[in-house]
Design a protein around this motif. Structure first.
Motif, PDB file in Angstrom:
ATOM      1  N   GLN A 240     -28.303   6.846  69.303  1.00  0.00           N
ATOM      2  CA  GLN A 240     -28.327   5.486  69.053  1.00  0.00           C
ATOM      3  C   GLN A 240     -27.912   4.546  68.576  1.00  0.00           C
ATOM      4  O   GLN A 240     -27.888   3.598  69.966  1.00  0.00           O
ATOM      5  CB  GLN A 240     -29.233   5.675  67.806  1.00  0.00           C
ATOM      6  CG  GLN A 240     -30.666   6.610  67.784  1.00  0.00           C
ATOM      7  CD  GLN A 240     -31.499   6.113  69.457  1.00  0.00           C
ATOM      8  OE1 GLN A 240     -32.136   4.828  69.453  1.00  0.00           O
ATOM      9  NE2 GLN A 240     -31.825   7.197  69.225  1.00  0.00           N
ATOM     10  N   LYS A 241     -26.788   4.280  68.344  1.00  0.00           N
ATOM     11  CA  LYS A 241     -25.610   3.571  68.339  1.00  0.00           C
ATOM     12  C   LYS A 241     -25.131   3.338  69.957  1.00  0.00           C
ATOM     13  O   LYS A 241     -24.959   1.967  70.609  1.00  0.00           O
ATOM     14  CB  LYS A 241     -24.595   3.578  67.632  1.00  0.00           C
ATOM     15  CG  LYS A 241     -25.391   2.981  66.289  1.00  0.00           C
ATOM     16  CD  LYS A 241     -25.835   2.535  66.043  1.00  0.00           C
ATOM     17  CE  LYS A 241     -26.605   2.186  64.828  1.00  0.00           C
ATOM     18  NZ  LYS A 241     -26.652   0.855  64.484  1.00  0.00           N
ATOM     19  N   PHE A 242     -24.794   4.729  70.919  1.00  0.00           N
ATOM     20  CA  PHE A 242     -24.188   4.319  71.988  1.00  0.00           C
ATOM     21  C   PHE A 242     -25.370   3.990  73.036  1.00  0.00           C
ATOM     22  O   PHE A 242     -24.381   3.040  73.591  1.00  0.00           O
ATOM     23  CB  PHE A 242     -24.285   5.837  72.048  1.00  0.00           C
ATOM     24  CG  PHE A 242     -22.993   5.926  73.749  1.00  0.00           C
ATOM     25  CD1 PHE A 242     -21.778   5.618  73.564  1.00  0.00           C
ATOM     26  CD2 PHE A 242     -24.071   6.179  75.194  1.00  0.00           C
ATOM     27  CE1 PHE A 242     -21.614   5.419  75.046  1.00  0.00           C
ATOM     28  CE2 PHE A 242     -23.493   6.123  75.957  1.00  0.00           C
ATOM     29  CZ  PHE A 242     -22.553   5.661  76.003  1.00  0.00           C
ATOM     30  N   LEU A 243     -26.573   4.714  72.919  1.00  0.00           N
ATOM     31  CA  LEU A 243     -27.497   3.445  73.234  1.00  0.00           C
ATOM     32  C   LEU A 243     -27.628   2.071  73.343  1.00  0.00           C
ATOM     33  O   LEU A 243     -27.518   1.474  74.123  1.00  0.00           O
ATOM     34  CB  LEU A 243     -29.123   4.520  73.266  1.00  0.00           C
ATOM     35  CG  LEU A 243     -29.618   5.634  73.857  1.00  0.00           C
ATOM     36  CD1 LEU A 243     -30.305   5.989  73.653  1.00  0.00           C
ATOM     37  CD2 LEU A 243     -29.502   5.817  75.200  1.00  0.00           C
ATOM     38  N   HIS A 244     -27.188   1.863  72.402  1.00  0.00           N
ATOM     39  CA  HIS A 244     -27.585  -0.070  71.973  1.00  0.00           C
ATOM     40  C   HIS A 244     -25.976  -0.671  72.518  1.00  0.00           C
ATOM     41  O   HIS A 244     -26.258  -1.453  73.476  1.00  0.00           O
ATOM     42  CB  HIS A 244     -27.318  -0.002  70.212  1.00  0.00           C
ATOM     43  CG  HIS A 244     -28.890   0.677  69.948  1.00  0.00           C
ATOM     44  ND1 HIS A 244     -28.884   0.258  68.424  1.00  0.00           N
ATOM     45  CD2 HIS A 244     -30.218   0.068  70.164  1.00  0.00           C
ATOM     46  CE1 HIS A 244     -30.236   1.164  67.483  1.00  0.00           C
ATOM     47  NE2 HIS A 244     -30.759   0.506  69.019  1.00  0.00           N
ATOM     48  N   PHE A 245     -25.311   0.540  71.954  1.00  0.00           N
ATOM     49  CA  PHE A 245     -24.153  -0.414  72.672  1.00  0.00           C
ATOM     50  C   PHE A 245     -23.730  -0.119  74.590  1.00  0.00           C
ATOM     51  O   PHE A 245     -23.069  -1.674  74.820  1.00  0.00           O
ATOM     52  CB  PHE A 245     -22.958   0.388  72.536  1.00  0.00           C
ATOM     53  CG  PHE A 245     -21.541   0.642  73.176  1.00  0.00           C
ATOM     54  CD1 PHE A 245     -20.716  -1.101  73.014  1.00  0.00           C
ATOM     55  CD2 PHE A 245     -21.044   1.247  74.194  1.00  0.00           C
ATOM     56  CE1 PHE A 245     -19.574  -1.500  73.263  1.00  0.00           C
ATOM     57  CE2 PHE A 245     -19.566   0.540  74.186  1.00  0.00           C
ATOM     58  CZ  PHE A 245     -19.183  -0.268  74.409  1.00  0.00           C
ATOM     59  N   ASN A 272     -28.420  15.695  73.976  1.00  0.00           N
ATOM     60  CA  ASN A 272     -28.914  13.977  73.656  1.00  0.00           C
ATOM     61  C   ASN A 272     -27.500  13.877  74.387  1.00  0.00           C
ATOM     62  O   ASN A 272     -28.037  12.862  75.493  1.00  0.00           O
ATOM     63  CB  ASN A 272     -29.280  13.720  72.970  1.00  0.00           C
ATOM     64  CG  ASN A 272     -30.306  13.876  72.069  1.00  0.00           C
ATOM     65  OD1 ASN A 272     -30.867  14.745  72.617  1.00  0.00           O
ATOM     66  ND2 ASN A 272     -30.456  13.865  70.503  1.00  0.00           N
ATOM     67  N   LEU A 273     -26.333  13.429  74.225  1.00  0.00           N
ATOM     68  CA  LEU A 273     -24.973  12.593  75.059  1.00  0.00           C
ATOM     69  C   LEU A 273     -25.052  13.240  75.990  1.00  0.00           C
ATOM     70  O   LEU A 273     -24.338  12.245  77.319  1.00  0.00           O
ATOM     71  CB  LEU A 273     -23.748  12.292  74.159  1.00  0.00           C
ATOM     72  CG  LEU A 273     -24.339  10.983  72.757  1.00  0.00           C
ATOM     73  CD1 LEU A 273     -23.126  11.129  71.747  1.00  0.00           C
ATOM     74  CD2 LEU A 273     -24.136  10.015  73.850  1.00  0.00           C
ATOM     75  N   LEU A 274     -25.007  14.380  76.769  1.00  0.00           N
ATOM     76  CA  LEU A 274     -23.881  15.292  77.254  1.00  0.00           C
ATOM     77  C   LEU A 274     -25.479  15.277  78.307  1.00  0.00           C
ATOM     78  O   LEU A 274     -24.650  14.627  80.270  1.00  0.00           O
ATOM     79  CB  LEU A 274     -24.300  16.885  77.133  1.00  0.00           C
ATOM     80  CG  LEU A 274     -23.160  17.179  76.287  1.00  0.00           C
ATOM     81  CD1 LEU A 274     -23.201  18.515  76.527  1.00  0.00           C
ATOM     82  CD2 LEU A 274     -21.468  16.504  77.166  1.00  0.00           C
ATOM     83  N   ASN A 275     -26.180  15.331  77.894  1.00  0.00           N
ATOM     84  CA  ASN A 275     -28.256  14.894  79.310  1.00  0.00           C
ATOM     85  C   ASN A 275     -27.554  13.229  79.454  1.00  0.00           C
ATOM     86  O   ASN A 275     -28.041  13.194  80.860  1.00  0.00           O
ATOM     87  CB  ASN A 275     -28.874  15.003  78.668  1.00  0.00           C
ATOM     88  CG  ASN A 275     -29.034  16.551  78.961  1.00  0.00           C
ATOM     89  OD1 ASN A 275     -28.573  17.017  79.409  1.00  0.00           O
ATOM     90  ND2 ASN A 275     -29.959  16.746  77.406  1.00  0.00           N
ATOM     91  N   LEU A 276     -27.254  12.445  78.916  1.00  0.00           N
ATOM     92  CA  LEU A 276     -26.931  11.136  78.671  1.00  0.00           C
ATOM     93  C   LEU A 276     -26.232  10.875  79.752  1.00  0.00           C
ATOM     94  O   LEU A 276     -26.387   9.866  80.918  1.00  0.00           O
ATOM     95  CB  LEU A 276     -26.912  10.364  78.096  1.00  0.00           C
ATOM     96  CG  LEU A 276     -26.915   8.478  78.198  1.00  0.00           C
ATOM     97  CD1 LEU A 276     -28.294   7.782  78.852  1.00  0.00           C
ATOM     98  CD2 LEU A 276     -26.537   8.038  76.662  1.00  0.00           C
ATOM     99  N   PHE A 277     -25.029  11.108  80.114  1.00  0.00           N
ATOM    100  CA  PHE A 277     -23.968  11.091  80.253  1.00  0.00           C
ATOM    101  C   PHE A 277     -24.322  11.553  82.274  1.00  0.00           C
ATOM    102  O   PHE A 277     -24.086  11.334  83.101  1.00  0.00           O
ATOM    103  CB  PHE A 277     -22.572  12.189  80.157  1.00  0.00           C
ATOM    104  CG  PHE A 277     -21.962  11.269  78.495  1.00  0.00           C
ATOM    105  CD1 PHE A 277     -22.728   9.275  78.384  1.00  0.00           C
ATOM    106  CD2 PHE A 277     -21.375  12.392  77.465  1.00  0.00           C
ATOM    107  CE1 PHE A 277     -21.575   9.717  77.477  1.00  0.00           C
ATOM    108  CE2 PHE A 277     -21.308  11.564  76.501  1.00  0.00           C
ATOM    109  CZ  PHE A 277     -21.076  10.201  76.130  1.00  0.00           C
TER     110      PHE A 277
END
Length: 299
Positions: A240-245, A272-277
């Motif tokens: 969540q903090k990466f989404l905000h950043f 979650n992060l790998l799919n986002l990347f």
């Protein structure tokens, strides 16, 4: 025959200290423990007196107790077993002479060299020049890079001596020998804009804050070296903090993150992060396991 030589000789086969003349003793008593002694050819020779003697050394005196004065003895003999028992020491023979050592500490109390057939007690052998007091770094090189504990042990046992000056010697070979891997070289990356590479890591505080925050995620821009820190209550909040950043970067700087450099922990290496990347074309760069140096910017 009578013995005019006052030299003592170490003898493992004798059963008493034997001496031919009273002048070789410090204390003489007009009594005889035994009337005679049997020598190697089977004959008996008379005992006239009994006495004590001391062999001086640089460390401590060595005692010869109950020496039998036998004028007809050819060689003055030291009964090795009685000598070691009375002086709490050991006698070690070798091809070049013998060494008398303290039984407990193993310090060399006396050393006599001889090239003859017997082991005479001669003047102590001089200390070789190579064993004189030198700097610790000199011994370090002579003994092929021993550790400090080994040097202290050798000095305490009086095998070597060196001055108290602290060594400033820095051994390049030892430094390389203690490395578990090759040195990490700096990569000459050419970064032309902000957020081309963002470095990230988790820092854990030993004490939770008043708000209950124990973890902090760091985002460092490689180009500007600017750092953003977000407090976390649990590591699972990293996504969540990466989404905000990332939203902050998009709105404020009108660009997106091109590459993301991080450790291989579960807070980064997750679905979650790998799919986002993958969905947004962000290149993810994990450091190798147990190789935090590859993520040294955020580390």
């Amino acid at each position: 025959m009578t013995n005019q030589d006052l030299t003592w000789n170490m003898d493992t086969g004798a059963s008493s200290h034997l001496n031919s003349h009273t002048s070789n003793l410090n204390n003489v008593f007009n009594k005889c423990l035994y009337p005679s002694v049997c020598v190697g050819d089977g004959k008996s020779i008379p005992v006239t007196n009994t006495g004590h003697n001391i062999l001086p050394t640089l460390n401590r005196p060595l005692h010869l107790h109950n020496v039998l004065v036998t004028p007809n003895i050819i060689k003055n003999l030291i009964y090795v077993r009685q000598f070691t028992r009375d002086n709490n020491c050991t006698v070690e023979f070798d091809a070049f002479g013998f060494s008398i050592k303290d039984f407990l500490t193993r310090h060399i109390l006396f050393r006599c060299d001889s090239s003859e057939d017997l082991y005479p007690v001669t003047s102590p052998s001089p200390t070789p020049y190579a064993l004189l007091s030198v700097s610790p770094s000199t011994w370090y090189q002579r003994l092929e890079n021993p550790g400090e504990d080994e040097l202290r042990s050798l000095k305490s046992r009086q095998y070597i001596s060196y001055n108290k000056e602290k060594s400033s010697h820095l051994c390049h070979a030892c430094q390389l020998g203690k490395h578990v891997r090759l040195l990490f070289t700096s990569l000459n990356l050419i970064i032309t804009r902000s957020f081309e590479i963002v470095h990230s890591d988790i820092w854990t505080s030993p004490i939770a804050s008043s708000g209950g925050f124990r973890y902090y995620v760091l985002f460092l821009d490689h180009y500007s070296q600017y750092l953003w820190i977000y407090p976390l209550r649990t590591k699972s909040e990293v996504f969540q903090k990466f989404l905000h950043f990332r939203l902050y970067v998009n709105n404020q700087f009108k660009c997106d993150i091109a590459a993301f450099q991080c450790g291989h922990g579960g807070e980064f290496d997750n679905t979650n992060l790998l799919n986002l990347f993958a969905q947004n074309g962000i290149q993810v760069r994990f450091s190798c396991l147990k190789t935090s140096q590859q993520n040294r910017k955020s580390e």
